[in-house]
Design a protein around this motif. Sequence first.
Motif, short mmCIF file in Angstrom:
data_model
loop_
_atom_site.label_atom_id
_atom_site.label_comp_id
_atom_site.label_asym_id
_atom_site.label_seq_id
_atom_site.Cartn_x
_atom_site.Cartn_y
_atom_site.Cartn_z
N VAL A 65 0.71 1.75 -0.18
CA VAL A 65 -0.84 1.03 -0.51
C VAL A 65 -1.61 1.11 0.60
N GLU A 66 -2.94 1.56 0.42
CA GLU A 66 -3.73 1.67 1.49
C GLU A 66 -4.96 0.68 1.29
N ILE A 67 -5.44 -0.01 2.36
CA ILE A 67 -6.51 -1.03 2.16
C ILE A 67 -7.41 -0.53 3.25
N GLY A 68 -8.84 0.03 2.60
CA GLY A 68 -9.82 0.50 3.49
C GLY A 68 -9.86 1.88 3.69
N ALA A 69 -10.36 2.60 2.70
CA ALA A 69 -10.36 4.01 2.71
C ALA A 69 -11.65 4.85 3.08
N TYR A 70 -12.64 3.86 2.93
CA TYR A 70 -14.05 4.85 3.37
C TYR A 70 -14.15 5.86 2.20
N VAL A 71 -14.40 7.15 2.76
CA VAL A 71 -14.24 8.13 1.77
C VAL A 71 -13.15 8.85 1.36
N GLY A 72 -12.17 8.53 1.89
CA GLY A 72 -10.81 8.86 1.68
C GLY A 72 -10.11 9.87 2.39
N VAL A 90 -1.59 3.45 -4.22
CA VAL A 90 -2.53 2.42 -4.88
C VAL A 90 -3.65 2.45 -3.57
N THR A 91 -4.88 2.69 -3.67
CA THR A 91 -5.87 2.63 -2.77
C THR A 91 -7.05 1.55 -2.89
N ILE A 92 -7.08 0.74 -2.18
CA ILE A 92 -8.06 -0.47 -2.39
C ILE A 92 -9.12 -0.38 -1.31
N GLU A 93 -10.32 -0.27 -1.98
CA GLU A 93 -11.55 0.10 -0.94
C GLU A 93 -12.70 -0.61 -1.97
N VAL A 110 -16.55 4.49 -2.72
CA VAL A 110 -15.67 4.73 -3.97
C VAL A 110 -15.90 5.93 -4.45
N SER A 111 -17.55 6.34 -4.95
CA SER A 111 -17.79 7.49 -5.80
C SER A 111 -17.31 8.50 -4.60
N ASP A 112 -17.79 8.51 -3.37
CA ASP A 112 -17.46 9.85 -2.56
C ASP A 112 -15.95 10.05 -2.47
N LEU A 113 -15.36 9.01 -2.38
CA LEU A 113 -13.63 9.11 -2.38
C LEU A 113 -13.24 9.87 -3.51
N HIS A 114 -13.68 9.56 -4.73
CA HIS A 114 -13.09 10.15 -5.88
C HIS A 114 -13.53 11.45 -5.86
N ALA A 115 -14.76 11.72 -5.27
CA ALA A 115 -15.17 13.21 -5.52
C ALA A 115 -14.53 14.23 -4.51
N ASN A 116 -14.19 13.47 -3.24
CA ASN A 116 -13.52 14.30 -2.36
C ASN A 116 -12.00 14.48 -2.59
N ILE A 117 -11.60 13.42 -3.20
CA ILE A 117 -10.16 13.75 -3.65
C ILE A 117 -10.06 14.85 -4.68
N ARG A 118 -11.07 14.99 -5.68
CA ARG A 118 -11.16 15.86 -6.72
C ARG A 118 -11.48 17.34 -6.22
N SER A 119 -12.28 17.37 -4.94
CA SER A 119 -12.66 18.42 -4.62
C SER A 119 -11.67 19.16 -3.75
N PRO A 131 -11.33 -0.55 -6.80
CA PRO A 131 -12.84 -0.88 -6.09
C PRO A 131 -13.17 -2.17 -5.95
N GLY A 132 -12.19 -3.06 -5.08
CA GLY A 132 -12.64 -4.30 -4.61
C GLY A 132 -12.05 -4.53 -3.32
N ALA A 133 -12.53 -5.91 -2.81
CA ALA A 133 -11.92 -6.44 -1.56
C ALA A 133 -10.56 -6.67 -1.90
N SER A 134 -9.58 -6.46 -0.76
CA SER A 134 -8.22 -6.74 -0.96
C SER A 134 -7.89 -8.36 -1.36
N PHE A 135 -8.96 -9.34 -1.07
CA PHE A 135 -8.38 -10.54 -1.48
C PHE A 135 -8.95 -11.10 -2.65
N GLU A 136 -9.54 -10.32 -3.27
CA GLU A 136 -10.07 -10.80 -4.69
C GLU A 136 -8.78 -11.06 -5.91
N ALA A 137 -8.91 -12.09 -6.35
CA ALA A 137 -8.01 -12.18 -7.48
C ALA A 137 -7.75 -11.01 -8.58
#
Length: 288
Positions: A65-72, A90-93, A110-119, A131-137
């Motif tokens: 699990v990764e929390i805080g990924a910026y653009v990946g 699981v990436t939480i960003e 999050v959009s850039d993270l997906h694009a980077n991982i795809r590229s 795509p949310g903050a780590s403490f959200e239910a």
Amino acid sequence: MDLTAPFHTRRISGMGRAIRNCLADDDDPGAGFVAAIRARPMSMLSAETLRAIHLLSRSCQDAIVEIGAYVGGATAVILHATQARRNLVVTIEEPVAHPTHPQIPTQDTVSDLHANIRSLGLAREGHHVIPGASFEAWVLGTLHHRLLGQRIGLLVWDADACIDRDLILLAPWLAPGAMVVIDDYVAGEGKSVRVSTVVDDFMRRGILEPSAYLPWGTWFGRLRRPPTAAEIAAYRTEWQHLAASGHVYYQRLTDYERRLPDIPPPLTAEERQSFWASAVAWGQGKGR
Ligand SMILES: C[S@@+](CC[C@H](N)C(=O)[O-])C[C@H]1O[C@@H](n2cnc3c(N)ncnc32)[C@H](O)[C@@H]1O
């Protein structure tokens, strides 16, 4: 790599020795990929830290699990390292904009993270981005569903000031001896004052055990035991005090907890953007 300055724990653990050997080996399997990620540039983490994350990811037998990924940047390293084992990752960003970042500007992390991982050709089944903050239910509920039947063997944390919040919220899912990476363990600078205070307290209590400390202020170690109910209660009381004293990160947490009886919907994009703008202003004003 020269290891004398960055690397220190008084008694070197097995994990510490493995990290030291990995960094000393220029033919390490992660070295080339990490150099490419640093060159893009795609990560705020140092080459040493990313290479150690590559090592821990490829040796991890459980979920990551990764929390805080910026653009990946670190996400890509984790996915590259787990190509053979195909661990659940699981990436939480939380999606935020940072258009003025000097090296890695983004309109939506999050959009850039997906694009980077795809590229990079690293998109695969078994990698989930929440795509949310780590403490959200809803984030924790989604994480619970993704993990069903698995425990977290590696936590890579590079988020805000509240490492105590996330270690406590994730404690039920962390494997015994889980490997933990915590960025911003640098006493005396803005939000990391809180990170180092908490990590030092968790080490003193025997909850965390250190293995290595790498540029630029990233702590590596293991979970020795989960926090007890009494320790969690004491931390929750402290969160209330910190929030009351104006600590914006803990105010955000306690404000959110007050919404819980209503089963809160995800934070809105405006709420996220406005929080991070005020947090930056707050940090520049006094920092904690
Ligand atoms: C320093 S950056 C992460 C850098 C990344 N690890 C890399 O390799 O470059 C911190 C990120 O954490 C995200 N973040 C901060 N607090 C968070 C939280 N509580 N939950 C999820 N994401 C969070 C921010 O949106 C930001 O993109």
